[in-house]
Design a protein around this motif. Sequence first.
Motif, short mmCIF file in Angstrom:
data_model
loop_
_atom_site.label_atom_id
_atom_site.label_comp_id
_atom_site.label_asym_id
_atom_site.label_seq_id
_atom_site.Cartn_x
_atom_site.Cartn_y
_atom_site.Cartn_z
N ALA A 1 0.86 -1.18 0.00
CA ALA A 1 0.00 0.00 0.00
C ALA A 1 0.90 1.23 0.00
CB ALA A 1 -0.92 -0.01 1.22
N GLY A 2 0.34 2.36 -0.51
CA GLY A 2 1.13 3.57 -0.54
C GLY A 2 0.38 4.75 -1.15
N TRP A 3 1.14 5.65 -1.73
CA TRP A 3 0.60 6.92 -2.25
C TRP A 3 0.60 6.87 -3.77
CZ3 TRP A 3 4.02 11.08 -4.26
CH2 TRP A 3 3.29 12.18 -4.70
N GLY A 4 -0.59 7.14 -4.35
CA GLY A 4 -0.73 7.23 -5.79
C GLY A 4 -0.95 8.67 -6.22
N HIS A 5 -0.50 8.98 -7.43
CA HIS A 5 -0.60 10.37 -7.92
C HIS A 5 -0.85 10.34 -9.43
CE1 HIS A 5 0.19 14.72 -7.78
NE2 HIS A 5 0.79 14.54 -8.96
N ASN A 6 -1.94 11.02 -9.88
CA ASN A 6 -2.23 11.18 -11.30
C ASN A 6 -1.93 12.63 -11.69
OD1 ASN A 6 -3.09 8.56 -11.69
ND2 ASN A 6 -5.23 9.03 -11.20
N PHE B 1 -4.11 9.97 -4.12
CA PHE B 1 -5.01 8.96 -3.56
C PHE B 1 -4.21 7.88 -2.81
CE2 PHE B 1 -3.85 7.77 -7.86
CZ PHE B 1 -3.53 6.41 -7.77
N PHE B 2 -4.93 7.26 -1.85
CA PHE B 2 -4.38 6.10 -1.16
C PHE B 2 -4.54 4.89 -2.08
CE2 PHE B 2 -5.30 2.38 1.62
CZ PHE B 2 -4.01 2.20 2.12
N ALA B 3 -3.47 4.13 -2.27
CA ALA B 3 -3.49 3.01 -3.22
C ALA B 3 -3.08 1.72 -2.54
CB ALA B 3 -2.56 3.30 -4.39
N THR B 4 -3.63 0.62 -3.01
CA THR B 4 -3.18 -0.71 -2.61
C THR B 4 -2.78 -1.48 -3.86
OG1 THR B 4 -5.44 -1.58 -2.69
CG2 THR B 4 -4.65 -0.79 -0.56
N LYS B 5 -1.88 -2.43 -3.66
CA LYS B 5 -1.33 -3.15 -4.80
C LYS B 5 -1.14 -4.62 -4.42
CE LYS B 5 2.58 -2.96 -8.07
NZ LYS B 5 3.85 -2.27 -8.39
N SER C 1 -9.70 5.73 -3.16
CA SER C 1 -10.58 6.85 -2.88
C SER C 1 -11.98 6.50 -3.37
CB SER C 1 -10.04 8.11 -3.56
OG SER C 1 -9.99 7.91 -4.96
N ASP C 2 -12.92 7.43 -3.32
CA ASP C 2 -14.32 7.15 -3.64
C ASP C 2 -14.44 6.36 -4.94
OD1 ASP C 2 -17.31 9.20 -4.02
OD2 ASP C 2 -17.02 7.04 -3.89
N ALA C 3 -14.92 5.12 -4.81
CA ALA C 3 -15.04 4.25 -5.99
C ALA C 3 -16.49 4.07 -6.42
CB ALA C 3 -14.41 2.89 -5.67
N GLY C 4 -17.36 4.94 -5.98
CA GLY C 4 -18.75 4.85 -6.39
C GLY C 4 -19.53 3.77 -5.69
N LYS D 1 -21.77 2.66 -2.42
CA LYS D 1 -22.57 3.37 -1.44
C LYS D 1 -22.14 3.06 0.00
CE LYS D 1 -26.69 3.54 -4.38
NZ LYS D 1 -28.11 3.17 -4.51
N GLN D 2 -21.73 1.82 0.24
CA GLN D 2 -21.47 1.41 1.62
C GLN D 2 -20.21 2.03 2.20
OE1 GLN D 2 -22.19 -0.52 -0.86
NE2 GLN D 2 -23.90 -1.88 -0.36
N THR D 3 -19.25 2.36 1.36
CA THR D 3 -17.98 2.85 1.87
C THR D 3 -17.36 3.77 0.82
OG1 THR D 3 -15.77 2.25 2.59
CG2 THR D 3 -16.79 0.81 0.98
N SER D 4 -16.42 4.59 1.27
CA SER D 4 -15.75 5.47 0.32
C SER D 4 -14.45 4.86 -0.20
CB SER D 4 -15.45 6.81 1.00
OG SER D 4 -14.61 6.60 2.11
N ALA D 5 -14.14 3.63 0.20
CA ALA D 5 -12.94 2.95 -0.30
C ALA D 5 -13.29 1.52 -0.64
CB ALA D 5 -11.84 2.97 0.76
N ALA D 6 -12.99 1.09 -1.85
CA ALA D 6 -13.36 -0.26 -2.25
C ALA D 6 -12.44 -0.75 -3.34
CB ALA D 6 -14.82 -0.31 -2.74
N TYR D 7 -12.36 -2.07 -3.48
CA TYR D 7 -11.61 -2.67 -4.58
C TYR D 7 -12.54 -2.74 -5.79
CZ TYR D 7 -7.98 -3.81 -1.23
OH TYR D 7 -6.99 -3.72 -0.30
#
Length: 390
Positions: free
Chosen positions: A130-135, A146-150, A176-179, A181-187
């Motif tokens: 896990a770490g820091w992502g940047h676009n 964004f917070f990222a997992t790999k 980050s918000d993945a659309g 409803k239950q949570t703002s962080a999801a795979y």
Amino acid sequence: MKKTLLAVTFLAAGAATMMAQESLQKPGFFSNMSIGVQGGATTPLYHGSKFFKDMRGAAGLEIRKQITPAFALGVEGDAAVNTSNWKGQTHSTTAFDASYVGAFGTVNLFKLFQPYGTRNVFDIEAQAGAGWGHNYQSGPAKDHNFFATKAGLNLNFNVSDAVTLSIRPSVLWDMSDAGVKQTSAAYNAEKATFNIAAGVSVKLGDGFKYTVPNYNLDEIAALNEKVTNLRADLAAAGDALNASNNENMALAAEVQKLKNQKPVVVKETQDFLSTVRYVNFGLGKYNIPADQLPNVAAVASYLKNHPEATVNVKGYASQDGPIEVNERLANQRAESVKNMLVNKYGIKADRIKAEGLGVGHMFEEESWNRVAVCILDNNAPVSTETTVRK
């Protein structure tokens, strides 16, 4: 049984003598470090993207520390080269579209189940981090952090003790918000990229060291002597077993010889025939046949007419059938006579002794030996005569 116990003891002693378990020395902090570079491609997985059309180059660098032969920790950095556009996004005007910096851990799936010191030409690692992502964006849009997992796999080809080539497929998620409803962080594949890279890593330091315990040579010699003695005991036990088998064979031959001889005929005689009654039975039966009921009645009549008299009921069986069945039949026949005397004729049970004596040899006619002999005791002398027929 003795042979089995000696064999088990021998194996245990031999294993204790010959086994030399390798142990892992505690590595220094800077031991087992490695540095690697990788290059490949990355492509978005969101709906509507084109896997190959939207693919672009990527490169990265990693530093890792091998904690044990199976587990490692490290840090890595990756950057996607700005060579194509992602549909629906504003793109960077720099040389890079996106970057990722994070920490990770790996598990070597082969070395989890192998002894220390095993070297594989090929192995597989599972990696997660896990770490820091940047676009990088252009124009008025702000760059996206964004917070990222790999997660992924490393297919490693160990060309030497120091150099490893690998193929590394992985997936990176924007948490980050993945659309959802239950949570703002999801795979969510809508916020993920697929990455494939080829890498090379070089190990630094001396690597892991393994040692073999220093056994006492005198103790090893003593154990070897015990093993030798156990082998001798095992051989002696084998000879004793062979001797016992030969003795058993001789006894079996003697038993067969005795079976072939004519049996000893034992006759019980009474000085007064009036005090003995015979109740005969059918083959395999212990119920009193109708034609034998008068004999039981005669015994009951005698006991009623002589209140001080007792009766000894001896049950026998013929030689037909297994010995254990005949012994049971002999006892059941004696009990049948006793039960009829008690239940039908009212004779007290303490005046009746019933016992099964197994296979009888009183009569040469084998069927006559299926009998219960009722011996009435009223101070009448009883004698037994034994004759052997050859």
